[in-house]
Each structure stands twice: as structure tokens, then as C-alpha cells.
Design a protein around this motif. Structure first.
Motif, short mmCIF file in Angstrom:
data_model
loop_
_atom_site.label_atom_id
_atom_site.label_comp_id
_atom_site.label_asym_id
_atom_site.label_seq_id
_atom_site.Cartn_x
_atom_site.Cartn_y
_atom_site.Cartn_z
N PHE A 136 12.44 -4.96 -21.92
CA PHE A 136 11.90 -3.69 -22.40
C PHE A 136 10.44 -3.82 -22.78
CE2 PHE A 136 16.44 -2.59 -23.17
CZ PHE A 136 16.46 -1.37 -22.50
N LEU A 137 10.05 -4.95 -23.37
CA LEU A 137 8.64 -5.16 -23.70
C LEU A 137 7.78 -5.19 -22.43
CD1 LEU A 137 8.78 -7.94 -26.46
CD2 LEU A 137 8.34 -5.49 -26.77
N VAL A 138 8.32 -5.81 -21.38
CA VAL A 138 7.58 -5.93 -20.12
C VAL A 138 7.35 -4.55 -19.50
CG1 VAL A 138 7.69 -6.78 -17.75
CG2 VAL A 138 8.30 -8.29 -19.64
N VAL A 139 8.41 -3.73 -19.38
CA VAL A 139 8.25 -2.43 -18.72
C VAL A 139 7.44 -1.47 -19.59
CG1 VAL A 139 10.34 -2.69 -17.34
CG2 VAL A 139 10.48 -1.57 -19.59
N LYS A 140 7.40 -1.72 -20.90
CA LYS A 140 6.57 -0.91 -21.78
C LYS A 140 5.12 -1.41 -21.82
CE LYS A 140 10.18 0.55 -25.03
NZ LYS A 140 10.63 0.49 -26.44
N LYS A 141 4.87 -2.54 -21.13
CA LYS A 141 3.54 -3.18 -21.10
C LYS A 141 3.08 -3.60 -22.50
CE LYS A 141 0.65 -2.27 -17.88
NZ LYS A 141 -0.39 -1.70 -16.98
N LYS A 142 4.03 -4.10 -23.29
CA LYS A 142 3.71 -4.66 -24.60
C LYS A 142 3.40 -6.15 -24.43
CE LYS A 142 4.88 -0.95 -27.04
NZ LYS A 142 3.93 -0.20 -27.90
N PRO A 143 2.53 -6.71 -25.27
CA PRO A 143 2.23 -8.15 -25.16
C PRO A 143 3.44 -9.00 -25.50
CG PRO A 143 1.22 -7.21 -27.13
CD PRO A 143 1.75 -6.05 -26.34
N LEU A 144 3.58 -10.10 -24.78
CA LEU A 144 4.67 -11.04 -25.04
C LEU A 144 4.15 -12.16 -25.94
CD1 LEU A 144 6.38 -11.41 -21.53
CD2 LEU A 144 6.98 -9.89 -23.42
N GLN A 145 4.62 -12.18 -27.17
CA GLN A 145 4.20 -13.21 -28.10
C GLN A 145 5.03 -14.47 -27.89
OE1 GLN A 145 3.76 -11.95 -32.17
NE2 GLN A 145 3.39 -9.85 -31.60
N PHE A 146 4.40 -15.61 -28.14
CA PHE A 146 5.09 -16.89 -27.98
C PHE A 146 6.34 -16.94 -28.85
CE2 PHE A 146 5.87 -21.18 -29.63
CZ PHE A 146 6.13 -21.85 -28.44
N LEU A 147 6.23 -16.45 -30.09
CA LEU A 147 7.38 -16.47 -31.00
C LEU A 147 8.58 -15.75 -30.39
CD1 LEU A 147 8.83 -16.82 -33.73
CD2 LEU A 147 7.63 -14.79 -34.54
N HIS A 148 8.35 -14.59 -29.80
CA HIS A 148 9.43 -13.80 -29.23
C HIS A 148 10.13 -14.56 -28.10
CE1 HIS A 148 11.49 -10.12 -27.75
NE2 HIS A 148 11.30 -10.69 -26.58
N VAL A 149 9.35 -15.04 -27.14
CA VAL A 149 9.92 -15.71 -25.96
C VAL A 149 10.59 -17.02 -26.36
CG1 VAL A 149 9.41 -16.72 -23.70
CG2 VAL A 149 8.25 -14.61 -24.43
N PHE A 150 9.91 -17.81 -27.18
CA PHE A 150 10.47 -19.09 -27.61
C PHE A 150 11.76 -18.89 -28.41
CE2 PHE A 150 10.86 -22.37 -30.93
CZ PHE A 150 11.02 -23.49 -30.12
N HIS A 151 11.74 -17.94 -29.33
CA HIS A 151 12.91 -17.71 -30.18
C HIS A 151 14.12 -17.29 -29.35
CE1 HIS A 151 15.21 -16.71 -33.73
NE2 HIS A 151 15.37 -15.47 -33.31
N HIS A 152 13.91 -16.39 -28.39
CA HIS A 152 15.03 -15.92 -27.58
C HIS A 152 15.61 -17.04 -26.71
CE1 HIS A 152 14.23 -11.89 -28.89
NE2 HIS A 152 15.09 -11.37 -28.05
N THR A 153 14.76 -17.82 -26.09
CA THR A 153 15.27 -18.88 -25.22
C THR A 153 15.88 -20.01 -26.04
OG1 THR A 153 13.03 -19.83 -25.14
CG2 THR A 153 13.67 -18.40 -23.32
N ALA A 154 15.20 -20.41 -27.10
CA ALA A 154 15.68 -21.55 -27.90
C ALA A 154 16.99 -21.23 -28.60
CB ALA A 154 14.62 -21.95 -28.92
N THR A 155 17.19 -19.97 -29.00
CA THR A 155 18.42 -19.62 -29.69
C THR A 155 19.62 -19.69 -28.76
OG1 THR A 155 17.18 -18.21 -31.21
CG2 THR A 155 19.56 -17.88 -31.12
N ALA A 156 19.43 -19.30 -27.52
CA ALA A 156 20.51 -19.45 -26.54
C ALA A 156 20.88 -20.93 -26.37
CB ALA A 156 20.10 -18.84 -25.20
N VAL A 157 19.87 -21.78 -26.28
CA VAL A 157 20.10 -23.22 -26.16
C VAL A 157 20.77 -23.76 -27.41
CG1 VAL A 157 18.97 -25.48 -25.93
CG2 VAL A 157 18.18 -23.53 -24.55
N LEU A 158 20.32 -23.30 -28.57
CA LEU A 158 20.89 -23.75 -29.84
C LEU A 158 22.38 -23.43 -29.91
CD1 LEU A 158 20.55 -24.88 -32.74
CD2 LEU A 158 19.90 -22.57 -33.45
N CYS A 159 22.75 -22.20 -29.58
CA CYS A 159 24.16 -21.81 -29.63
C CYS A 159 25.00 -22.62 -28.65
CB CYS A 159 24.30 -20.32 -29.34
SG CYS A 159 23.62 -19.25 -30.62
N TYR A 160 24.43 -22.89 -27.48
CA TYR A 160 25.13 -23.70 -26.47
C TYR A 160 25.40 -25.11 -27.00
CZ TYR A 160 25.39 -26.82 -22.40
OH TYR A 160 25.74 -27.82 -21.52
N THR A 161 24.40 -25.73 -27.61
CA THR A 161 24.56 -27.10 -28.10
C THR A 161 25.55 -27.17 -29.26
OG1 THR A 161 22.65 -26.89 -29.59
CG2 THR A 161 22.24 -27.77 -27.37
#
Length: 268
Positions: A136-161
Motif C-alpha cells: 500500500f505504501l508503494v502504490v501510494k508513492k510513500k517513502p519506504l523507511q528502513f525501519l518499516h521494511v526491516f521490521h516486517h521482514t525480520a519479524t516474519a523470520v523471528l516468528c519462524y525461528t
């Protein structure tokens, strides 16, 4: 042993005329449960990163799209789904805390009940659903912050581990996270509907508080495990359930979240 009596929310859901869950959804079966192997997780995260950064490049020459009804539905369902999962987890774990104490609930193998395992799996699947936040951020042309992308990907990995490591302390981190997400996705839903939410600035404060509690708990559980296993002369309340790799990764990622959110709070 802990009580096996289901709570009222669980009983109500099972009274509804809906099919039973497949075995590999109700139980964590590596190689059978969806997204339960390391290659699957790597492929999913890679696909996510390619889509969002590729989409960002494709959107450079286009006008932003709002998709307001879809965005509102996405946030409403995540808020409601998080509330339901939170209620299910609390009605399962609070009787264990009441009957056996907090240390037992966060460290004993028996605190990893079959129903809690199912809830952990659903929480894990939620992390992939939440990746649509970035779309939704991408199609709205909002900036992608490192915190947002890192948090989303890392949390999926965290739950998996943690599912692989069967860390009984997981419920502390997950229930706090679900509580925050109930409020956060409700906030997004309401602001998309045009309402002003006065407590917006307190959300990040709440997230920082969440990570402080998370860290205190997982550090304590890890300390208990490592001292009981390798340093028996040190003061300890006993060992703690879960693998060493899951404990160390959990401590590392949660520590990084705390510092990243503090940095974000200071900037904004």
C-alpha cells in the motif's frame, strides 16, 4: 501438567459450522506446514523485497493510487484478527500463569500447549499478511523507511525461528505485539475513514514500551537457560524451554527493534 480445558472464545469458535483445521495448520510440521522451511522463508522474503522495490521503480512515472476501500478493509481485518488471536492466547496462557506461576508459563515445556502452537502458527501467517502494508505504501508513492521494511521482514523470520525453537516465552512477545497491532491497525482504519485520532503520537511510545518488556523477559529466559545449562553455580531459577539459536536470535532482533524505534521516535 497444565489444564486442557478450552476457554470460552475457543469453545465458541468450535461451535460454529466451519471445517476443522488441517493437521499441518493446527500443528507445526516442518516441510508440511506452509512456510515452515528455511528455503520457503528465504524465497518469500526475497519475493517481497523484489516486489516492493521493483514496484517502487515502476511507480516513479505514475500517479499514486489510494485503493481506499481495500486499504480500510485490510486494516480493519488485521485489527479484528489481532484482537481475536490475542483473546485466544490470553484465555489459554493466563490460567497457566494463575495455576503454576509466571516462571513456569514462560519457561516450562508444558506451557507450549497444542492450542498455543496453533495460535503461534496463525500469528506467524499474520506476518506475511502484514507485508501488504508495504504494498500500500508503494502504490501510494510513500517513502519506504528502513525501519518499516526491516521490521516486517525480520519479524516474519523471528516468528519462524521461535516456532522451530519451541520457545515457551514466545507468548509474552506475541501478546504484547498483538495488543499494539489491535490499536495500530484500528488507527490506520480510522484515519483512512477521515477521522482524527488524538493518541497517534503515543503509538510509538507504546511500541518502545513493548520492546522494553520483551527484552527484559527474553533476556531473563535466556539467562535462566544458559546459567542452568553452563553455569550451574550462578543464581538461576532453572532452565528455560527452547533452542539456543532461537533464544540468541530473538534477543538480537528484539534489541535491534528497540534501538530502531527509539531512533524513529526521536526523529519524528
Amino acid at each position: 501438567m497444565v489444564s486442557s480445558t478450552p476457554g470460552p472464545v475457543y469453545s465458541f469458535l468450535h461451535s460454529l459450522p466451519v471445517p476443522s483445521l488441517p493437521f499441518n495448520i493446527e500443528h507445526w510440521v516442518p516441510g508440511s506446514t506452509p512456510l515452515s522451511t528455511t528455503p520457503e522463508v528465504v524465497y518469500a522474503i526475497t519475493f517481497y523485497l523484489v516486489v516492493i522495490f521493483g514496484g517502487q521503480a515502476l511507480m516513479r512515472g505514475s500517479k499514486p493510487y489510494r485503493f481506499k476501500p481495500l486499504f480500510m478493509l485490510h486494516n480493519f481485518l488485521l485489527s479484528a484478527g489481532s484482537a481475536l488471536l490475542l483473546a485466544l492466547m490470553l484465555e489459554e496462557i493466563l490460567p497457566i500463569v494463575w495455576e503454576h506461576g509466571l516462571f513456569y508459563a514462560i519457561c516450562h515445556n508444558d506451557a507450549w500447549t497444542p492450542r498455543m502452537e496453533t495460535y503461534y502458527i496463525f500469528n506467524y501467517f499474520f506476518k506475511y499478511w502484514e507485508l501488504f502494508d508495504t504494498a500500500f505504501l508503494v502504490v501510494k508513492k510513500k517513502p519506504l523507511q528502513f525501519l518499516h521494511v526491516f521490521h516486517h521482514t525480520a519479524t516474519a523470520v523471528l516468528c519462524y525461528t521461535q516456532l522451530n525453537g519451541r520457545t515457551s516465552v514466545s507468548w509474552v512477545v506475541i501478546t504484547l505485539n498483538l495488543f499494539v497491532h489491535v490499536l495500530m491497525y484500528y488507527y490506520y482504519f480510522m484515519t483512512a475513514a477521515g477521522y482524527k485520532i488524538w493518541w497517534k503520537k503515543y503509538l510509538t511510545t507504546l511500541q518502545i514500551t513493548q520492546f522494553v518488556i520483551d527484552l527484559f523477559t527474553v533476556y531473563f529466559a535466556s539467562y535462566s537457560y544458559f546459567t542452568a545449562t553452563y553455569l550451574p553455580t550462578w543464581p538461576t531459577m532453572g532452565s528455560c524451554a527452547g533452542t539456543e539459536s532461537a533464544a540468541l536470535l530473538g534477543c538480537g532482533l528484539l534489541t535491534s527493534y528497540l534501538f530502531l524505534f527509539i531512533s524513529f521516535y526521536a526523529k519524528t
